[in-house]
Design an enzyme around this catalytic site. Structure first.
Site, mmCIF file in Angstrom:
data_model
loop_
_atom_site.group_PDB
_atom_site.id
_atom_site.type_symbol
_atom_site.label_atom_id
_atom_site.label_comp_id
_atom_site.label_asym_id
_atom_site.label_seq_id
_atom_site.Cartn_x
_atom_site.Cartn_y
_atom_site.Cartn_z
ATOM 1 N N ASN A 8 -0.334 63.984 8.211
ATOM 2 C CA ASN A 8 0.320 62.671 8.275
ATOM 3 C C ASN A 8 -0.662 61.667 8.898
ATOM 4 O OD1 ASN A 8 1.779 60.461 9.502
ATOM 5 N ND2 ASN A 8 3.664 61.598 9.150
ATOM 6 N N HIS A 44 4.281 57.775 5.941
ATOM 7 C CA HIS A 44 5.677 57.432 6.232
ATOM 8 C C HIS A 44 5.770 55.913 6.370
ATOM 9 C CE1 HIS A 44 9.512 58.696 8.641
ATOM 10 N NE2 HIS A 44 9.670 57.483 8.160
ATOM 11 N N HIS A 51 3.144 51.355 11.072
ATOM 12 C CA HIS A 51 2.125 52.390 10.837
ATOM 13 C C HIS A 51 1.432 52.061 9.520
ATOM 14 C CE1 HIS A 51 5.114 54.885 13.324
ATOM 15 N NE2 HIS A 51 4.076 54.683 14.098
ATOM 16 N N GLU A 75 7.190 59.995 2.863
ATOM 17 C CA GLU A 75 8.466 60.226 3.524
ATOM 18 C C GLU A 75 9.030 58.904 4.028
ATOM 19 O OE1 GLU A 75 7.194 63.033 6.535
ATOM 20 O OE2 GLU A 75 6.842 61.427 7.976
ATOM 21 N N HIS A 205 7.483 67.927 12.697
ATOM 22 C CA HIS A 205 7.702 67.076 13.866
ATOM 23 C C HIS A 205 7.261 67.760 15.144
ATOM 24 C CE1 HIS A 205 8.907 63.372 15.650
ATOM 25 N NE2 HIS A 205 9.113 62.937 14.435
ATOM 26 N N GLY A 227 1.098 65.115 12.177
ATOM 27 C CA GLY A 227 0.338 63.906 12.418
ATOM 28 C C GLY A 227 -0.077 63.720 13.864
ATOM 29 N N HIS A 228 0.913 63.581 14.734
ATOM 30 C CA HIS A 228 0.642 63.166 16.110
ATOM 31 C C HIS A 228 -0.325 64.116 16.828
ATOM 32 C CE1 HIS A 228 1.570 61.086 19.878
ATOM 33 N NE2 HIS A 228 1.633 62.274 20.432
HETATM 34 N N1 PXP Z 1 8.103 64.925 9.292
HETATM 35 C C1 PXP Z 1 8.758 63.752 9.379
HETATM 36 C C2 PXP Z 1 9.958 63.545 8.529
HETATM 37 C C3 PXP Z 1 8.306 62.737 10.232
HETATM 38 O O1 PXP Z 1 8.955 61.570 10.309
HETATM 39 C C4 PXP Z 1 7.126 62.942 10.977
HETATM 40 C C5 PXP Z 1 6.587 61.855 11.848
HETATM 41 O O2 PXP Z 1 6.281 60.738 11.073
HETATM 42 C C6 PXP Z 1 6.469 64.176 10.838
HETATM 43 C C7 PXP Z 1 6.989 65.156 10.002
HETATM 44 C C8 PXP Z 1 5.205 64.492 11.589
HETATM 45 O O3 PXP Z 1 5.502 64.543 12.954
HETATM 46 P P1 PXP Z 1 4.305 64.535 14.011
HETATM 47 O O4 PXP Z 1 3.622 63.220 13.872
HETATM 48 O O5 PXP Z 1 5.002 64.707 15.315
HETATM 49 O O6 PXP Z 1 3.407 65.679 13.661
#
Ligand code: PXP
Length: 256
Positions: A8, A44, A51, A75, A205, A227-228
């Protein structure tokens, strides 16, 4: 079973947005991730464009065509109204035709996605959206909590996959709380049911290098989108080594 890694790029866009211009360019980072072996990229887009922006979505759709087999996952909330030059999620999907669209019930004020769909409430209005995405040949994934009744509803609506919301598990894991194991068991049950009724399974997430390995215990887990933590790890490790570290876990080379 190997798990596909979809990186992400929203956090790279967040850094870019702190200054005028396009530096860092999220697509430069996207290319590094794909060169390092990531199987996909996730964006996203949100109406407030805090973003990624619509232009990033269009460029990512172009970039992904240069990598055979790589998948673009968009997403977002399909109900969020267009705003300024944000045309809405469906319009962006229609234009760019990603491999997968993950529908997420995040509201405008939410910092980040923090729950799955309640399909008893949203199912009726999601149905035509799922059918539209399906008619475009876009795989539909619904962001879901590990609630078995809800997962059955996802199947009846015609979703192809669910993405399990892993935030609470990640929080418990970070606290070394026994609840992490209980939550993991609920993902295992959700994945078992999904497999039985013919739904694919993704997860995402707050997944990171510490908490990801346990997901191999799910009977079916096809993709994680991260992503994070990966972006934070890249600050220490460099982006390509960070991607490779996640890929090693996804490929089952690192054990719990
Ligand atoms: N899945 C969804 C639906 C999300 O909204 C996000 C964050 O944008 C992620 C996965 C990825 O989460 P993270 O950035 O915490 O890895």
């Amino acid at each position: 079973m190997a798990i596909a890694l979809s990186v992400n790029l929203n956090k790279i866009a967040l850094l870019r947005n702190s200054r005028p211009g396009n530096y860092p360019d999220p697509m430069t980072h996207g290319a590094i991730c794909l060169d390092a072996g990531a199987q996909g990229l996730t964006l996203h887009p949100r109406p407030d464009q805090r973003h990624v922006r619509p232009a990033d979505v269009r460029r990512c759709a172009q970039l992904i065509t240069q990598y055979s087999g790589a998948e673009f996952n968009i997403e977002g909330n399909p109900f969020a109204a267009p705003l300024a030059d944000y045309p809405g999620l469906l319009a962006l999907v229609e234009e760019t035709r990603p491999a997968q669209c993950t529908l997420v019930p995040d509201t405008h004020s939410q910092l980040t996605s923090d729950h799955g769909f309640d399909l008893t409430q949203d199912g009726e209005r999601l149905l035509p959206i799922i059918q539209q995405l399906d008619s475009w040949g876009v795989r539909v994934s619904l962001f879901m909590d590990p609630d078995l009744a809800q997962i059955r509803l996802a199947k009846t609506l015609g979703a192809d996959r669910i993405e399990l919301y892993t935030g609470p598990y990640a929080a418990a894991h970070a606290q070394q709380d026994a609840a992490a194991e209980t939550l993991l068991q609920s993902y295992i049950a959700a994945s078992t049911l999904a497999q039985e009724i013919g739904l694919g399974v993704n997860a995402g997430h707050d997944l990171n290098l510490q908490n990801l390995t346990a997901f191999h215990r799910l009977p079916l887990i096809q993709e994680v989108s991260i992503g994070h933590a990966l972006t934070v790890d890249a600050l220490y490790m460099g982006l390509a080594p960070a991607v490779r570290a996640y890929l090693a876990i996804c490929q089952g080379a690192v054990h719990e």
